[in-house]
Write an enzyme that holds these catalytic residues in place. Sequence first.
Site, PDB file in Angstrom:
ATOM      1  N   GLU A  88      57.118 139.536  29.400  1.00 25.19           N
ATOM      2  CA  GLU A  88      58.150 139.457  28.609  1.00 25.19           C
ATOM      3  C   GLU A  88      58.551 139.496  27.165  1.00 25.19           C
ATOM      4  O   GLU A  88      56.893 138.659  26.263  1.00 25.19           O
ATOM      5  CB  GLU A  88      59.760 138.711  28.508  1.00 25.19           C
ATOM      6  CG  GLU A  88      59.485 137.040  28.478  1.00 25.19           C
ATOM      7  CD  GLU A  88      60.434 136.448  29.397  1.00 25.19           C
ATOM      8  OE1 GLU A  88      62.032 136.438  29.203  1.00 25.19           O
ATOM      9  OE2 GLU A  88      60.274 135.961  30.700  1.00 25.19           O
ATOM     10  N   CYS A 101      59.452 139.331  19.768  1.00 25.58           N
ATOM     11  CA  CYS A 101      58.979 138.439  20.375  1.00 25.58           C
ATOM     12  C   CYS A 101      57.842 138.452  21.698  1.00 25.58           C
ATOM     13  O   CYS A 101      58.149 139.149  22.622  1.00 25.58           O
ATOM     14  CB  CYS A 101      60.617 136.789  20.611  1.00 25.58           C
ATOM     15  SG  CYS A 101      58.900 136.240  21.287  1.00 25.58           S
ATOM     16  N   CYS A 108      52.318 129.137  31.621  1.00 25.34           N
ATOM     17  CA  CYS A 108      51.533 128.381  30.244  1.00 25.34           C
ATOM     18  C   CYS A 108      52.012 127.121  31.097  1.00 25.34           C
ATOM     19  O   CYS A 108      51.660 126.137  31.341  1.00 25.34           O
ATOM     20  CB  CYS A 108      52.603 128.190  29.375  1.00 25.34           C
ATOM     21  SG  CYS A 108      52.603 127.220  28.074  1.00 25.34           S
ATOM     22  N   CYS A 112      55.982 122.129  28.765  1.00 26.22           N
ATOM     23  CA  CYS A 112      57.099 121.472  27.591  1.00 26.22           C
ATOM     24  C   CYS A 112      57.804 120.889  28.983  1.00 26.22           C
ATOM     25  O   CYS A 112      58.939 122.174  29.944  1.00 26.22           O
ATOM     26  CB  CYS A 112      56.828 122.468  27.331  1.00 26.22           C
ATOM     27  SG  CYS A 112      56.074 122.321  25.538  1.00 26.22           S
ATOM     28  N   CYS A 115      61.225 123.941  28.991  1.00 24.04           N
ATOM     29  CA  CYS A 115      60.824 125.053  28.605  1.00 24.04           C
ATOM     30  C   CYS A 115      60.493 125.856  30.013  1.00 24.04           C
ATOM     31  O   CYS A 115      59.592 125.132  30.529  1.00 24.04           O
ATOM     32  CB  CYS A 115      59.278 124.960  27.459  1.00 24.04           C
ATOM     33  SG  CYS A 115      58.868 126.422  27.549  1.00 24.04           S
ATOM     34  N   CYS A 329      62.730 133.013  26.095  1.00 23.06           N
ATOM     35  CA  CYS A 329      61.611 131.891  26.618  1.00 23.06           C
ATOM     36  C   CYS A 329      61.816 131.647  27.835  1.00 23.06           C
ATOM     37  O   CYS A 329      61.592 130.436  29.485  1.00 23.06           O
ATOM     38  CB  CYS A 329      62.833 130.406  26.189  1.00 23.06           C
ATOM     39  SG  CYS A 329      63.281 129.843  24.791  1.00 23.06           S
TER      40      CYS A 329
END
Length: 338
Positions: A88, A101, A108, A112, A115, A329
Amino acid sequence: MNLYGYTREMLEEYFLHIGAKKFHAIQVFEWLYQKRVFSFPEMTNIKKELRIQLEQDFSLFLPKIIKREVEPDVEKYLFLLADGEKVEAVLMRHDYGQSVCVSSQVGCNMGCKFCESGRLKKVRDLETYEMVGQILMIENLIGSRISSVVIMGIGEPLDNYQSVTNFIRIINDAKGIQIGARHITLSTCGLVPKIKELANFGIQINLAISFHAPNDNLRNRLMPINKSYPISDLLLAIKEYIFITNRRVTIEYILLRGINDSLECAEELANLFRGFNIYVNLIPYNETNHIEFQKSDKEVIDAFYRYLKKEKINVTVRREFGSKISAACGQLRSKELD
Ligand code: SAH
């Protein structure tokens, strides 16, 4: 090979390699990034034989926008990649212009805890052309140019260093997309060796560090990367980065209710950064469905802000974008996978 993955320098090398003149690289860049054609036959000032050769050697495939969600100041796009993966990007409208962004990886691996992207393990790195494509396709759809780019979407950009730095070269190129270095921000969770490498990259982009906790105990719990590169190492890397680039670094700090938002945390944070050429960007947490973290109350955010201010730490609170359309995010891709 995808032509949108080539920096001007790489393209010059290509032309020399096939026995042509290197100025063709500028011509190609002008067609791709200024006149914005999407096919070889439209590149009319390049002679036919050379166009045919280009067509044989390069693809002009770009990721497709398969979903768009719109709010007045923010739009979110879901891209379909050649292999069926999805990422995205988010467009934000500010007084000073429009920013995008972009994502740098499919998923990923940094893990974290707060996240959404981290819930989805990394499938692969994005190619340079897939990042360039996010910008081109959005500009094409909205019919206007964007003025700044933040590499803060899905993924850890410094875990995909080569493709991301080539992407930056292309969007910053005076014959390319022409986004000024100071309008490009790369955000990292703190891959220390790569921060050192980036210090010598040569393009004066903004560096943002996802800090989020003022001591190793807490940071280890929130961000597993801290076990490999603890705060003391990260501080040294930031110091070195500032020394080499002479640029101010952004310290990002998400405020999570009852976890890292106390005045003791503010004090520890101020003690770490006193005298550094940094500013702290306080980020109101974007709550998600899946993760047990909550946003700090407005009064708590204000108090944290005032404390840092009083301690003479430069500080701002990030404007919230897109919480309604879950633009923040990794939430869009993650919603798609539910
Ligand atoms: N991997 C890079 C870039 C992607 S994350 C990095 O860690 O910086 C971009 C920023 O969004 C980071 O500061 C990240 O910590 C923050 N972030 C992640 N989830 C968030 C959420 N739910 N609300 C607010 N900020 C979030």
